[in-house]
Design a protein around this motif. Structure first.
Motif, mmCIF file in Angstrom:
data_model
loop_
_atom_site.group_PDB
_atom_site.id
_atom_site.type_symbol
_atom_site.label_atom_id
_atom_site.label_comp_id
_atom_site.label_asym_id
_atom_site.label_seq_id
_atom_site.Cartn_x
_atom_site.Cartn_y
_atom_site.Cartn_z
ATOM 1 N N ARG A 299 0.839 -1.208 0.000
ATOM 2 C CA ARG A 299 0.000 0.000 0.000
ATOM 3 C C ARG A 299 0.870 1.253 0.000
ATOM 4 O O ARG A 299 0.582 2.211 -0.714
ATOM 5 N N ALA A 300 1.930 1.256 0.775
ATOM 6 C CA ALA A 300 2.828 2.410 0.828
ATOM 7 C C ALA A 300 3.473 2.655 -0.540
ATOM 8 O O ALA A 300 3.603 3.811 -0.969
ATOM 9 N N LEU A 301 3.843 1.589 -1.218
ATOM 10 C CA LEU A 301 4.428 1.729 -2.551
ATOM 11 C C LEU A 301 3.408 2.271 -3.545
ATOM 12 O O LEU A 301 3.734 3.116 -4.393
ATOM 13 N N LEU A 302 2.170 1.810 -3.438
ATOM 14 C CA LEU A 302 1.111 2.294 -4.314
ATOM 15 C C LEU A 302 0.853 3.784 -4.086
ATOM 16 O O LEU A 302 0.734 4.564 -5.042
ATOM 17 N N VAL A 303 0.785 4.183 -2.827
ATOM 18 C CA VAL A 303 0.573 5.601 -2.503
ATOM 19 C C VAL A 303 1.738 6.436 -3.029
ATOM 20 O O VAL A 303 1.534 7.525 -3.582
ATOM 21 N N GLN A 304 2.938 5.926 -2.892
ATOM 22 C CA GLN A 304 4.126 6.637 -3.385
ATOM 23 C C GLN A 304 4.057 6.798 -4.906
ATOM 24 O O GLN A 304 4.362 7.876 -5.438
ATOM 25 N N ARG A 305 3.633 5.765 -5.617
ATOM 26 C CA ARG A 305 3.492 5.849 -7.072
ATOM 27 C C ARG A 305 2.408 6.844 -7.471
ATOM 28 O O ARG A 305 2.567 7.618 -8.413
ATOM 29 N N LEU A 306 1.289 6.835 -6.738
ATOM 30 C CA LEU A 306 0.218 7.785 -7.015
ATOM 31 C C LEU A 306 0.673 9.219 -6.765
ATOM 32 O O LEU A 306 0.385 10.131 -7.543
ATOM 33 N N ARG A 307 1.397 9.413 -5.672
ATOM 34 C CA ARG A 307 1.927 10.739 -5.359
ATOM 35 C C ARG A 307 2.860 11.231 -6.467
ATOM 36 O O ARG A 307 2.797 12.393 -6.873
ATOM 37 N N ALA A 308 3.697 10.336 -6.955
ATOM 38 C CA ALA A 308 4.627 10.690 -8.033
ATOM 39 C C ALA A 308 3.863 11.022 -9.314
ATOM 40 O O ALA A 308 4.224 11.967 -10.028
ATOM 41 N N ALA A 309 2.801 10.273 -9.595
ATOM 42 C CA ALA A 309 1.993 10.541 -10.790
ATOM 43 C C ALA A 309 1.312 11.900 -10.695
ATOM 44 O O ALA A 309 1.268 12.661 -11.677
ATOM 45 N N VAL A 310 0.790 12.237 -9.518
ATOM 46 C CA VAL A 310 0.161 13.545 -9.320
ATOM 47 C C VAL A 310 1.208 14.641 -9.467
ATOM 48 O O VAL A 310 0.962 15.665 -10.124
ATOM 49 N N HIS A 311 2.376 14.439 -8.889
ATOM 50 C CA HIS A 311 3.456 15.432 -8.995
ATOM 51 C C HIS A 311 3.831 15.654 -10.462
ATOM 52 O O HIS A 311 3.995 16.798 -10.904
ATOM 53 N N TYR A 312 3.940 14.561 -11.212
ATOM 54 C CA TYR A 312 4.283 14.662 -12.634
ATOM 55 C C TYR A 312 3.211 15.441 -13.400
ATOM 56 O O TYR A 312 3.520 16.310 -14.211
ATOM 57 N N ALA A 313 1.951 15.140 -13.129
ATOM 58 C CA ALA A 313 0.849 15.824 -13.817
ATOM 59 C C ALA A 313 0.817 17.310 -13.456
ATOM 60 O O ALA A 313 0.629 18.165 -14.326
ATOM 61 N N VAL A 314 1.003 17.605 -12.181
ATOM 62 C CA VAL A 314 1.014 19.004 -11.735
ATOM 63 C C VAL A 314 2.163 19.760 -12.397
ATOM 64 O O VAL A 314 1.981 20.900 -12.857
ATOM 65 N N CYS A 315 3.326 19.143 -12.462
ATOM 66 C CA CYS A 315 4.471 19.799 -13.105
ATOM 67 C C CYS A 315 4.178 20.087 -14.578
ATOM 68 O O CYS A 315 4.509 21.165 -15.083
ATOM 69 N N GLY A 316 3.568 19.148 -15.260
ATOM 70 C CA GLY A 316 3.220 19.363 -16.665
ATOM 71 C C GLY A 316 2.229 20.497 -16.841
ATOM 72 O O GLY A 316 2.394 21.352 -17.727
ATOM 73 N N LEU A 317 1.200 20.532 -15.998
ATOM 74 C CA LEU A 317 0.205 21.611 -16.073
ATOM 75 C C LEU A 317 0.834 22.964 -15.740
ATOM 76 O O LEU A 317 0.557 23.964 -16.407
ATOM 77 N N CYS A 318 1.661 22.986 -14.706
ATOM 78 C CA CYS A 318 2.312 24.243 -14.326
ATOM 79 C C CYS A 318 3.270 24.724 -15.411
ATOM 80 O O CYS A 318 3.407 25.930 -15.637
ATOM 81 N N GLN A 319 3.916 23.789 -16.094
ATOM 82 C CA GLN A 319 4.807 24.169 -17.190
ATOM 83 C C GLN A 319 4.004 24.816 -18.320
ATOM 84 O O GLN A 319 4.441 25.821 -18.885
ATOM 85 N N GLU A 320 2.835 24.270 -18.625
ATOM 86 C CA GLU A 320 1.970 24.870 -19.648
ATOM 87 C C GLU A 320 1.543 26.278 -19.249
ATOM 88 O O GLU A 320 1.577 27.201 -20.060
ATOM 89 N N VAL A 321 1.156 26.442 -17.984
ATOM 90 C CA VAL A 321 0.747 27.755 -17.485
ATOM 91 C C VAL A 321 1.932 28.723 -17.528
ATOM 92 O O VAL A 321 1.786 29.886 -17.929
ATOM 93 N N ALA A 322 3.098 28.241 -17.131
ATOM 94 C CA ALA A 322 4.292 29.084 -17.123
ATOM 95 C C ALA A 322 4.618 29.589 -18.521
ATOM 96 O O ALA A 322 4.939 30.771 -18.705
ATOM 97 N N GLU A 323 4.522 28.719 -19.514
ATOM 98 C CA GLU A 323 4.791 29.131 -20.895
ATOM 99 C C GLU A 323 3.727 30.095 -21.404
ATOM 100 O O GLU A 323 4.042 31.077 -22.065
#
Length: 140
Positions: free
Chosen positions: A9-33
């Protein structure tokens, strides 16, 4: 056994957290540009953490809505209830839900017409095409 499940479960939560972080970074990069601004790594991490926690809250709320209705399945009505405070989001979800419902109805009508046509005039045995297992399971 419980330790293995807890670790999984901890590994799954860690993977989900990383996926959210990746998505947020992509969205923020679009906004930044688009807006010609920059986001610091700390602000990206904070936004990602807030988004993750909000998703956890949404998931718990959806579970509670379904449980309150004595169901084990979350429905579109539960999602609409969750989105009730944002009128634009509620409107969007309602619109998409109606589109999906009408699309499903059209597909059911096509299947009905197709099955009634095949019952009325069956093809000769040698021209029939066998139904594969995947096609059969999609019809259920």
């Amino acid at each position: 056994m419980a330790a293995a499940e807890s670790e999984e479960r901890a590994l799954l939560v860690q993977r989900l957290r990383a996926a959210v972080h990746y998505a947020v970074c992509g969205l923020c990069q679009e906004v930044a540009e688009d807006k010609a601004v920059q986001f610091s790594k700390q602000s990206l991490a904070a936004i990602a953490e807030l988004a993750f926690r909000q998703c956890e809250t949404f998931a718990r709320d959806l579970e509670m809505f379904a449980r309150h209705a004595k169901r084990s399945t979350i429905t579109t009505e539960d999602v609409k209830l969750l989105a009730r405070r944002s009128s634009s989001l509620l409107k969007y979800i309602t619109q998409k839900s109606e589109e999906l419902a009408s699309s499903n109805m059209e597909q059911k009508e096509k299947k009905k017409k197709k099955s009634s046509a095949s019952k009325g005039g069956r093809m000769p045995r040698e021209q029939e095409t066998p139904v594969t297992e995947s096609e059969d399971s999609n019809m259920a």
